[in-house]
Design an enzyme around this catalytic site. Structure first.
Site, PDB file in Angstrom:
ATOM      1  N   CYS A 150      27.896   4.052  30.826  1.00  0.00           N
ATOM      2  CA  CYS A 150      27.542   2.901  31.659  1.00  0.00           C
ATOM      3  C   CYS A 150      28.751   2.347  32.406  1.00  0.00           C
ATOM      4  O   CYS A 150      28.590   1.660  33.420  1.00  0.00           O
ATOM      5  CB  CYS A 150      26.900   1.810  30.815  1.00  0.00           C
ATOM      6  SG  CYS A 150      27.967   1.188  29.483  1.00  0.00           S
ATOM      7  N   GLU A 203      22.781  -4.846  26.654  1.00  0.00           N
ATOM      8  CA  GLU A 203      23.829  -4.203  27.442  1.00  0.00           C
ATOM      9  C   GLU A 203      23.140  -3.134  28.273  1.00  0.00           C
ATOM     10  O   GLU A 203      22.664  -2.123  27.748  1.00  0.00           O
ATOM     11  CB  GLU A 203      24.903  -3.606  26.523  1.00  0.00           C
ATOM     12  CG  GLU A 203      26.210  -3.296  27.229  1.00  0.00           C
ATOM     13  CD  GLU A 203      26.208  -1.940  27.912  1.00  0.00           C
ATOM     14  OE1 GLU A 203      26.060  -1.924  29.157  1.00  0.00           O
ATOM     15  OE2 GLU A 203      26.334  -0.924  27.231  1.00  0.00           O
ATOM     16  N   GLY A 228      20.842   0.158  26.859  1.00  0.00           N
ATOM     17  CA  GLY A 228      20.044   1.147  27.577  1.00  0.00           C
ATOM     18  C   GLY A 228      19.871   0.746  29.026  1.00  0.00           C
ATOM     19  O   GLY A 228      20.656  -0.034  29.575  1.00  0.00           O
ATOM     20  N   SER A 229      18.820   1.240  29.642  1.00  0.00           N
ATOM     21  CA  SER A 229      18.594   1.006  31.066  1.00  0.00           C
ATOM     22  C   SER A 229      18.121  -0.423  31.319  1.00  0.00           C
ATOM     23  O   SER A 229      17.548  -1.081  30.441  1.00  0.00           O
ATOM     24  CB  SER A 229      17.549   1.985  31.608  1.00  0.00           C
ATOM     25  OG  SER A 229      16.262   1.652  31.125  1.00  0.00           O
ATOM     26  N   GLU A 247      29.381  -8.583  23.437  1.00  0.00           N
ATOM     27  CA  GLU A 247      29.684  -7.999  22.137  1.00  0.00           C
ATOM     28  C   GLU A 247      31.197  -7.961  21.967  1.00  0.00           C
ATOM     29  O   GLU A 247      31.938  -7.845  22.934  1.00  0.00           O
ATOM     30  CB  GLU A 247      29.099  -6.590  22.036  1.00  0.00           C
ATOM     31  CG  GLU A 247      27.578  -6.559  22.130  1.00  0.00           C
ATOM     32  CD  GLU A 247      27.028  -5.147  22.254  1.00  0.00           C
ATOM     33  OE1 GLU A 247      26.330  -4.707  21.322  1.00  0.00           O
ATOM     34  OE2 GLU A 247      27.287  -4.500  23.283  1.00  0.00           O
ATOM     35  N   THR A 258      14.265  -0.723  30.906  1.00  0.00           N
ATOM     36  CA  THR A 258      13.824  -0.857  29.515  1.00  0.00           C
ATOM     37  C   THR A 258      14.226  -2.213  28.960  1.00  0.00           C
ATOM     38  O   THR A 258      13.496  -2.819  28.168  1.00  0.00           O
ATOM     39  CB  THR A 258      14.411   0.271  28.657  1.00  0.00           C
ATOM     40  OG1 THR A 258      14.071   1.535  29.234  1.00  0.00           O
ATOM     41  CG2 THR A 258      13.868   0.216  27.239  1.00  0.00           C
ATOM     42  N   ASN A 278      23.679   8.385  25.223  1.00  0.00           N
ATOM     43  CA  ASN A 278      24.908   8.892  25.843  1.00  0.00           C
ATOM     44  C   ASN A 278      26.110   8.910  24.900  1.00  0.00           C
ATOM     45  O   ASN A 278      26.930   9.823  24.943  1.00  0.00           O
ATOM     46  CB  ASN A 278      25.235   8.091  27.106  1.00  0.00           C
ATOM     47  CG  ASN A 278      25.445   6.619  26.839  1.00  0.00           C
ATOM     48  OD1 ASN A 278      24.763   6.022  25.999  1.00  0.00           O
ATOM     49  ND2 ASN A 278      26.383   6.018  27.534  1.00  0.00           N
TER      50      ASN A 278
END
Length: 483
Positions: free
Chosen positions: A283, A249, A227-228, A464, A231, A155
């Site tokens: 996100c 994240e 990511g998701s 982060e 995953t 994204n």
């Protein structure tokens, strides 16, 4: 720019060299639905070569002073900035985002990531204590971990890839990065600007092959993944046998809470942007809007009117507010959520299935849809619970502060939230009780990279930011001296 990257064939970047791959994947232009690029379909063999290159480079790179590493990272930032427009055009074409968003957000933030961490890590401090009665003193040192595995999503491709690379290498690690196979071009372009062989290695390909080989490699000491949530769970499973350090994240289902004392002149345009920026493929985007009953009708009317003014068009059109979604499959997934909402009795106020989408003939096969607003759905409906990750937002009404806190927290995610109110005390109360990692009040997406970024619950593990990234990409060691 379009002609210069047509029929482009990317190569992995290993040990300071571009290396061809035996197999390739098609990469599609989301605005036309046509193949325009070939991306390596890497697997275990390519990851093994990258690991060896990173291991070979680690002793020399980790021995450099932070000041020397900082100069190299600052130079890389300068080189990207010199070619900002080419990077922006490539990012827009590859991901489907508008050229304006790539030019104003993605590439400037990628540049700033390098500049920020090239400076911030120079100013981190360690700890020391004294035990005079034992004639001892203690101090801590922080050392690089080794080879870091970095996996970034499609994204915000270069934006999020550099958010990981910059602190990792500034801390003295060498890295193997894997961008999404759907958005690989700007990472490949950045490789042309690298000159320290083996410090940054970039492998392209599917997560199920290249990503899995990276996550499960015993010599890769840590994994930073964005990511998701699904995953992310797989990353945890595959890395567990090796006890790797993890920073994850993941997804979000972010609420916006609009109280009756909110400044709607500021709130409405900001909430339109927070819902639909980058086609809703961030996100941090707002996907649930809770509006206090006394201003609900007024907000709803003005919000829908504002959404209808958003222009969907070719990513290269500087007047477009939204471009194309990332893929044919993702577009179908997002549209399916809207169909499910209708089946559950929800009302579509504007967008998909309600209004007509007009596109230029060359974009007729692209992955476009209108920004969509849904109302009159239950809190347990799929559109109020699942991360859709597209230009869809749901609006519902609430009465009391207690009620809206309970409902806002009633999802498995906990990444971000926005609160709109002119009552400072209320803002502080709500922010403290919301189960999420970030709360914006009377604004959205204003970030200070010094501060922690990350989510709670199913939205991730770890944080982060300046201090948090420094601590993640290093190991702390306590040294005791008896005198």
């Amino acid at each position: 720019m379009a002609s210069s990257i047509a029929d482009l064939v990317l190569e992995n970047y290993i040990g300071g060299q571009f290396v061809p791959c035996a197999f390739y994947l098609d990469s599609y232009d989301p605005s036309t639905g046509e193949v325009y690029c070939k991306v390596p379909d890497s697997g275990r063999e390519e990851v093994e070569a990258a690991v060896k290159a990173a291991q070979n480079a680690f002793p020399g790179w980790s021995a450099k002073s932070p000041q020397d590493r900082s100069k190299i990272m600052s130079k890389l930032a300068d080189l990207i900035e010199e070619d900002l427009e080419s990077f922006a055009e490539a990012e827009s074409k590859d991901q489907g985002k508008t050229i304006t968003f790539a030019r104003m957000v993605d590439i400037p933030r990628a540049i700033y990531n390098f500049r920020f961490f090239s400076s911030s890590i120079l100013h981190q401090t360690t700890e020391s204590t004294q035990m005079d009665h034992m004639e001892c003193m203690h101090y801590t040192v922080r050392t690089p971990v080794g080879v870091a595995g970095l996996i970034s999503p499609w994204n915000l491709p270069l934006y999020l890839l550099t958010w990981k690379i910059a602190p990792a290498v500034m801390c003295g690690n060498t890295v193997i990065a894997k961008p999404s196979e759907m958005t690989s071009v700007t990472a490949w372009m950045m490789c042309k600007l690298l000159d320290k062989a083996g410090v940054v290695n970039i492998i392209f390909g599917h997560g199920s092959k290249a990503g899995d080989a990276l996550v499960s490699h015993p010599e890769v000491a840590l994994i930073s993944f964005t990511g998701s949530t699904l995953t992310g769970q797989r990353v945890i499973e595959r890395s567990a046998p090796f006890c790797k350090k993890l920073s994850l994240e993941l997804g979000g289902k972010n609420p916006a809470i609009i109280f009756e004392d909110a400044n709607l002149d500021e709130c409405i345009p900001a909430t339109v942007r927070s819902s639909f920026a980058n086609q809703g493929e961030i996100c941090l985007c707002t996907s649930r809007i809770f509006v206090q009953r006394t201003v609900y009708s007024q907000f709803l009317k003005r919000f829908v009117e504002a959404v209808k003014k958003w222009k969907v068009g070719s990513p290269s059109d500087p007047t477009a507010d939204m471009g194309a979604l990332i893929s044919k499959e993702h577009l179908a997934k997002v549209k399916n959520y809207i169909r499910k909402a209708q089946e559950e009795g929800a009302k579509i106020l504007c967008g998909e299935g309600k209004d007509l989408l007009f596109l230029h003939p060359r974009n007729q096969n692209g992955y476009f849809m209108l920004p969509t607003v849904i109302a009159e759905m239950e809190d347990n409906s799929c559109c109020m619970q699942d991360e859709i990750f597209g230009p869809v937002t749901c609006i519902t009404v609430f009465d009391t502060e207690e009620e809206v806190i309970r409902r806002a927290n009633a999802v498995k995610y906990g990444l971000a939230a926005t609160v709109w109110s002119s009552n400072v005390g209320k803002v502080h109360r709500i922010a403290k009780r919301l189960q999420c990692g970030l709360v914006w009040t009377n604004c959205w997406l204003i970030r200070d990279l010094n501060l922690p970024f990350g989510g709670t619950k199913a939205s991730g593990i770890g944080r982060e930011g300046a201090k948090d990234s420094y601590e993640f990409f290093t190991e702390s060691k306590t040294v005791t001296i008896k005198h």
